[in-house]
Design a protein around this motif. Structure first.
Motif, short mmCIF file in Angstrom:
data_model
loop_
_atom_site.label_atom_id
_atom_site.label_comp_id
_atom_site.label_asym_id
_atom_site.label_seq_id
_atom_site.Cartn_x
_atom_site.Cartn_y
_atom_site.Cartn_z
N GLY A 122 4.93 3.02 -36.39
CA GLY A 122 6.91 3.61 -37.82
C GLY A 122 5.23 3.92 -39.14
O GLY A 122 5.38 5.17 -39.84
N ALA B 44 13.54 8.76 -34.58
CA ALA B 44 12.31 9.44 -35.43
C ALA B 44 12.06 9.84 -34.85
O ALA B 44 11.17 11.20 -35.37
N SER C 258 10.86 5.99 -41.42
CA SER C 258 9.57 5.60 -40.49
C SER C 258 8.85 4.46 -41.18
O SER C 258 8.84 3.70 -41.14
N VAL D 290 3.36 7.24 -38.55
CA VAL D 290 5.27 9.06 -38.39
C VAL D 290 5.46 8.83 -40.31
O VAL D 290 5.85 9.71 -40.17
#
Length: 136
Positions: A111, A56, A18, A114
């Protein structure tokens, strides 16, 4: 590899992936002109980005849901879920996807959220002292 070790590895892998995704999204606008000349235009493709967000999402959901069942704290999911929403909006919402800078900001933010969710999950699962109050 025992299940706790496997889940610890998944969180670390998810966090690293991530954060790499966030760096990719933050640096991509700066490198857009150079990538085709370096033969790396595949990193600009919509298919790569969609696949990365899908991966992801699957990794994050499985790892953090397992962690939630273990520690019963919503902090990690509170970072993961908004991060995934932002990533999917960046990939699927055309006005955002077609704007270079807002798209890069959205994907970087998603990102990062996460990745932070994975790090919080790792800490919740493996960074505390086991005592009588533990749920596992």
């Amino acid at each position: 590899m025992s299940p706790p070790q496997r889940h610890r590895w998944l969180d670390r892998f998810g966090a690293a992936g991530s954060i790499a995704c966030a760096a990719h999204c933050a640096l991509l606008p700066l490198l857009i002109a150079a990538l085709p000349s370096l033969g790396l235009a595949v990193w600009l493709s919509d298919g790569f980005e969609f696949g990365f967000v899908l991966f992801a999402s699957l990794l994050g959901a499985s790892s953090l849901l397992w962690g939630y069942r273990r520690h019963r704290a919503l902090r990690a999911l509170g970072l993961l879920l908004p991060g995934l929403v932002v990533l999917w909006l960046g990939v699927l919402y055309s006005p955002l996807h077609e704007s270079v800078v807002p798209h890069a900001v959205a994907m970087t933010l998603g990102g990062t959220l996460v990745g932070l969710g994975h790090l919080v999950n790792l800490r919740l699962n493996h960074g505390h002292v086991h005592d009588a109050t533990c749920a596992h």
